[in-house]
Design an enzyme around this catalytic site. Structure first.
Site, PDB file in Angstrom:
ATOM      1  N   ARG A 109     -19.599   6.555  -4.497  1.00  0.00           N
ATOM      2  CA  ARG A 109     -20.623   7.605  -4.538  1.00  0.00           C
ATOM      3  C   ARG A 109     -21.343   7.663  -5.887  1.00  0.00           C
ATOM      4  NH1 ARG A 109     -19.129  12.728  -6.046  1.00  0.00           N
ATOM      5  NH2 ARG A 109     -20.186  13.768  -4.328  1.00  0.00           N
TER       6      ARG A 109
ATOM      7  N   GLU B  62       9.158   0.419  -0.738  1.00  0.00           N
ATOM      8  CA  GLU B  62       9.494   0.891  -2.092  1.00  0.00           C
ATOM      9  C   GLU B  62       8.498   0.377  -3.139  1.00  0.00           C
ATOM     10  OE1 GLU B  62      11.623   3.235  -3.045  1.00  0.00           O
ATOM     11  OE2 GLU B  62      11.751   3.457  -0.877  1.00  0.00           O
TER      12      GLU B  62
HETATM   13  C1  SAM Z   1       6.470   4.979  -0.786  1.00  0.00           C
HETATM   14  S1  SAM Z   1       5.288   4.397  -1.947  1.00  0.00           S
HETATM   15  C2  SAM Z   1       6.315   3.641  -3.171  1.00  0.00           C
HETATM   16  C3  SAM Z   1       6.727   4.637  -4.165  1.00  0.00           C
HETATM   17  C4  SAM Z   1       7.559   4.072  -5.310  1.00  0.00           C
HETATM   18  N1  SAM Z   1       8.905   3.849  -4.871  1.00  0.00           N
HETATM   19  C5  SAM Z   1       7.550   5.089  -6.446  1.00  0.00           C
HETATM   20  O1  SAM Z   1       8.300   6.045  -6.371  1.00  0.00           O
HETATM   21  O2  SAM Z   1       6.707   4.943  -7.366  1.00  0.00           O
HETATM   22  C6  SAM Z   1       4.569   3.040  -1.110  1.00  0.00           C
HETATM   23  C7  SAM Z   1       3.173   2.663  -1.573  1.00  0.00           C
HETATM   24  O3  SAM Z   1       2.284   3.750  -1.374  1.00  0.00           O
HETATM   25  C8  SAM Z   1       1.251   3.724  -2.351  1.00  0.00           C
HETATM   26  N2  SAM Z   1       1.202   5.062  -2.970  1.00  0.00           N
HETATM   27  C9  SAM Z   1       2.068   6.060  -2.757  1.00  0.00           C
HETATM   28  N3  SAM Z   1       1.737   7.154  -3.440  1.00  0.00           N
HETATM   29  C10 SAM Z   1       0.604   6.869  -4.119  1.00  0.00           C
HETATM   30  C11 SAM Z   1      -0.215   7.582  -5.022  1.00  0.00           C
HETATM   31  N4  SAM Z   1       0.062   8.838  -5.369  1.00  0.00           N
HETATM   32  N5  SAM Z   1      -1.315   6.973  -5.532  1.00  0.00           N
HETATM   33  C12 SAM Z   1      -1.594   5.693  -5.192  1.00  0.00           C
HETATM   34  N6  SAM Z   1      -0.838   4.949  -4.342  1.00  0.00           N
HETATM   35  C13 SAM Z   1       0.239   5.519  -3.810  1.00  0.00           C
HETATM   36  C14 SAM Z   1       1.568   2.576  -3.300  1.00  0.00           C
HETATM   37  O4  SAM Z   1       0.711   1.482  -2.988  1.00  0.00           O
HETATM   38  C15 SAM Z   1       3.019   2.280  -3.031  1.00  0.00           C
HETATM   39  O5  SAM Z   1       3.333   0.933  -3.213  1.00  0.00           O
END
Ligand code: SAM
Length: 235
Positions: A152, A114
């Site tokens: 890049r 999460e």
């Molecule tokens: C399942 S996600 C957590 C989402 C969080 N509960 C929310 O809704 O904002 C798990 C991890 O994936 C990464 N992550 C997921 N989507 C991302 C995005 N669009 N850009 C950057 N990092 C992402 C982040 O590091 C995050 O801590």
């Protein structure tokens, strides 16, 4: 540039950082990437790094102690951003990537489950970046994407064969269509202007293609391009 990546999945990015243009940048010492396994800072005998969220709810949250220990061990130097990749961060754009490419050192933090304890975000993280309006299962690929598009822009990383100015988003336009030999393939000819040797006409054709494609696919970008063009013609 040096990039320290803190992740729970070091193997996910191994191939990414050793292949192609990034791999060559590492070989040519334009880039140093150090990948750290966050679990190395766990003090739990099962190498646990997470716990249930206060207040309840699904999933787990990465614990503050392990992340504080990991980031403090990497010791980001003065002025080095500590970037948490997260869906609720500022959107990654070409302009942001270009500005990060001028820095000597970045620390990237990838979350999972999460996400991470808010106190890490409030105190150690200095920047939060999202790679798009969707949610990934963890931040390793997001960190790889950020690395690729930042690196890049470092002078010397792209060979002469790759031009940054012809890329999409330059001047708020999408890129023009590209063709290579043969001139006719399965009865499909390339646009004759590209074989004309007339560079003025080729540039004009490419620009028209960019305008038409951007207007159709990205009216938001097209409007920005038109505003900038109008402003520079009428300062
Ligand atoms: C399942 S996600 C957590 C989402 C969080 N509960 C929310 O809704 O904002 C798990 C991890 O994936 C990464 N992550 C997921 N989507 C991302 C995005 N669009 N850009 C950057 N990092 C992402 C982040 O590091 C995050 O801590």
């Amino acid at each position: 540039m040096r990039i320290d990546l803190l992740t729970l999945f070091p193997k996910m990015t191994e191939g990414f950082f050793s292949e192609s243009i990034l791999g060559r940048a590492v070989e040519n010492k334009l880039l140093e990437i150090v990948v750290h396994d966050i679990r190395d800072w766990s003090q739990d005998k099962h190498r646990r790094v997470d716990d249930a969220p206060f207040g309840g709810g699904a999933g787990m949250v990465l614990s503050p102690k392990v992340l504080f220990d990991a980031i403090e061990a990497v010791r980001p130097p003065e002025g080095c951003p500590v970037i948490y990749l997260c869906p609720d961060g500022e959107p990654l754009t070409g302009a942001l990537a270009r500005s990060l490419s001028t820095l000597p050192h970045l620390v990237l933090l990838s979350g999972h489950y999460e996400g991470i304890d808010q106190r890490v975000r409030d105190t150690l993280v200095t920047r939060e970046i999202s790679i798009g309006d969707y949610v990934l299962t963890n931040g390793s690929l997001a960190a790889a994407v950020l690395t690729d598009c930042v690196v890049r822009h470092i002078p010397g990383v792209l060979g002469e064969e790759n031009s940054l100015t012809a890329d999409s988003f330059n001047n708020n336009l999408l890129s023009f269509p590209q063709y290579t030999r043969p001139a006719v393939f399965r009865g499909l000819p390339v646009p004759p202007v590209l074989l004309s040797g007339n560079h003025g006409a080729i540039n004009q054709w490419r620009h028209e293609q960019q305008i038409a494609k951007t207007r159709l696919r990205r009216p938001d970008l097209f409007r920005k391009n038109q505003t900038n063009t109008h402003e520079s013609a009428n300062p």
